[in-house]
Write a protein that holds these residues in place. Structure first.
Motif, mmCIF file in Angstrom:
data_model
loop_
_atom_site.group_PDB
_atom_site.id
_atom_site.type_symbol
_atom_site.label_atom_id
_atom_site.label_comp_id
_atom_site.label_asym_id
_atom_site.label_seq_id
_atom_site.Cartn_x
_atom_site.Cartn_y
_atom_site.Cartn_z
ATOM 1 N N ARG A 1 -6.196 10.028 -2.688
ATOM 2 C CA ARG A 1 -6.953 9.713 -1.469
ATOM 3 C C ARG A 1 -7.206 8.212 -1.344
ATOM 4 O O ARG A 1 -7.094 7.641 -0.256
ATOM 5 C CB ARG A 1 -8.279 10.482 -1.460
ATOM 6 N N ILE A 2 -7.540 7.562 -2.469
ATOM 7 C CA ILE A 2 -7.817 6.122 -2.418
ATOM 8 C C ILE A 2 -6.602 5.340 -1.919
ATOM 9 O O ILE A 2 -6.715 4.443 -1.070
ATOM 10 C CB ILE A 2 -8.255 5.622 -3.809
ATOM 11 N N THR A 3 -5.426 5.659 -2.437
ATOM 12 C CA THR A 3 -4.226 4.933 -2.007
ATOM 13 C C THR A 3 -3.902 5.200 -0.537
ATOM 14 O O THR A 3 -3.421 4.298 0.162
ATOM 15 C CB THR A 3 -3.021 5.308 -2.876
ATOM 16 N N HIS A 4 -4.184 6.410 -0.061
ATOM 17 C CA HIS A 4 -3.949 6.692 1.356
ATOM 18 C C HIS A 4 -4.957 5.942 2.235
ATOM 19 O O HIS A 4 -4.615 5.509 3.346
ATOM 20 C CB HIS A 4 -4.002 8.194 1.613
ATOM 21 N N ARG B 1 -2.469 -0.559 7.434
ATOM 22 C CA ARG B 1 -1.711 -0.260 8.656
ATOM 23 C C ARG B 1 -2.464 -0.744 9.885
ATOM 24 O O ARG B 1 -1.870 -1.327 10.809
ATOM 25 C CB ARG B 1 -1.440 1.245 8.753
ATOM 26 N N THR B 2 -3.773 -0.523 9.912
ATOM 27 C CA THR B 2 -4.577 -1.008 11.029
ATOM 28 C C THR B 2 -4.529 -2.532 11.124
ATOM 29 O O THR B 2 -4.407 -3.099 12.213
ATOM 30 C CB THR B 2 -6.034 -0.538 10.874
ATOM 31 N N ALA C 1 0.829 -1.211 0.000
ATOM 32 C CA ALA C 1 0.000 0.000 0.000
ATOM 33 C C ALA C 1 0.861 1.257 0.000
ATOM 34 O O ALA C 1 0.538 2.241 -0.673
ATOM 35 C CB ALA C 1 -0.934 -0.004 1.211
ATOM 36 N N ARG C 2 1.958 1.204 0.744
ATOM 37 C CA ARG C 2 2.850 2.371 0.743
ATOM 38 C C ARG C 2 3.487 2.578 -0.619
ATOM 39 O O ARG C 2 3.706 3.710 -1.052
ATOM 40 C CB ARG C 2 3.920 2.207 1.825
ATOM 41 N N ARG C 3 3.781 1.496 -1.322
ATOM 42 C CA ARG C 3 4.322 1.628 -2.675
ATOM 43 C C ARG C 3 3.286 2.220 -3.627
ATOM 44 O O ARG C 3 3.641 2.904 -4.593
ATOM 45 C CB ARG C 3 4.822 0.271 -3.183
#
Length: 378
Positions: free
Chosen positions: A252-255, A262-263, A205-207
């Protein structure tokens, strides 16, 4: 090198772009030399092709900017060297005075890489020992001639337009997002995911957020390539880059995806943090969200609701069905959150809030709102 040459000849891409710009620079230098050296017989004709080569830049805007920078630094380097030569009458002493001054002048950040042309111009003056007003004027005219030729060739002969990277990244971002959400959904649905799995999802997700950063950089590059580019309409058809609104939504979607994973990574330390049916519900929601990502058409700048082709209607029905499933799962997740009163609230609250925001933005790219998605259940 052989592989790059084959790619340049076989298909459009960075290799062909580089080859075209290199050949244009060589052609600009030949034209400049033909005018300044062969026809005009200028005393310092070399300055014209030398300038023309360096002004066939990657964009027309950059050619114009570099031309202004180069002309300023060449003028200052020439004047400083000529003044030092007249003052000292000795080449070595003149260099000792002019070179430090021109190096400091050329290091000014606004001149960019063109700043090094200030000491270079000073060296040309001092080595050739030409300080007269006539010689100085000729240097300026030859530099100006080379600049005009370099800019003209870059702007009128296959003017560089950099929209390919934007289209490439916009095509990859929805597909990679879909792959990530499906992977998370599969892991949650199987009920066998580990802390390492959740951390791997978070890394992916961070990538994805890095992809959005790359897309912004590519878009700026593309927009620059259209600035002051009078000849881009003359070259072979190159579609305009897609509208930028799509980028902000996908940012926004990727964040949101990063926040959800992360959760899950944090909850992976203690599987009881997401209790009961929560993983199953979240798997259904993220699976439907992944379907929505995969159905996005990033190369089509039209409103999905305005397209009336059979393919568009099929995709619209699939989007609507995926949204319906996603919001049904979202309602179930929200109900579960309201019912729970134990330690699971922190993680469940975070996931619930992030999925609500995720679906709101996915509804935007699907051309539907939450009410429209939920209307199918009525």
């Amino acid at each position: 090198m052989a592989r790059s040459a084959r790619r340049a000849l076989s298909s459009p891409g960075p290799e062909r772009d580089t080859a075209v710009q290199a050949l244009k620079a060589a052609a600009a230098a030949l034209i400049a030399w033909a005018l300044a050296g062969w026809w005009w017989k200028a005393p310092m004709a070399m300055l014209a092709p030398w300038t023309a080569i360096f002004l066939v830049q990657s964009t027309v805007y950059r050619s114009l900017k570099s031309a202004l920078q180069q002309f300023v630094v060449v003028v200052m380097g020439t004047l400083l060297a000529a003044g030092a030569g007249v003052l000292t009458g000795d080449t070595m002493l003149a260099m000792a005075i002019a070179l430090p001054a021109t190096m400091l002048f050329g290091s000014y950040a606004r001149f960019g890489t063109q700043g090094l042309n200030a000491p270079t111009a000073a060296l040309f003056v001092l080595v050739y020992g030409t300080y007269s007003g006539f010689d100085i004027i000729h240097r300026f005219l030859e530099t100006l001639l080379g600049a005009v030729i370099g800019i003209a060739v870059n702007a009128l002969v296959l003017p560089p337009v950099h929209s390919r990277s934007v289209r490439h990244l916009r095509g990859r971002l929805p597909q990679e997002s879909a792959a990530l959400l499906h992977a998370v959904a599969d892991g949650l649905g199987d009920g066998a995911y580990s802390r390492d799995d959740a951390q791997a999802w978070h890394d992916r997700a961070r990538r994805l957020t890095d992809r959005v950063t790359d897309l912004r950089t590519a878009r700026r590059w593309s927009q620059e390539s259209y600035r002051f580019n009078p000849g881009h309409r003359l070259r072979r058809s190159a579609p305009l880059p897609p509208a930028a609104d799509w980028d902000f939504t996908w940012d926004r979607i990727t964040h949101h995806a990063e926040a959800i994973t992360r959760t899950l990574a944090e909850a992976g330390r203690d599987r009881t943090v997401l209790p009961g049916p929560a993983p199953r519900i979240l798997a259904e929601l993220l699976g439907a969200a992944g379907d929505l990502c995969g159905l996005d058409d990033p190369l089509d700048g039209s409103d999905p609701a305005d397209d009336d082709t059979d393919e568009a209607r099929r995709r619209s029905r699939e989007r609507h069905e995926a949204l319906r499933r996603a919001y049904a799962a979202q309602d179930e997740l929200t109900s579960l959150f309201r019912e729970r009163g134990d330690a699971s609230q922190d993680a469940l609250a975070a996931v619930t809030a992030d999925t609500i925001r995720l679906l709101a933005d996915l509804s935007t790219i699907a051309g539907q709102g939450p009410n429209e998605a939920n209307s199918a259940d009525a």
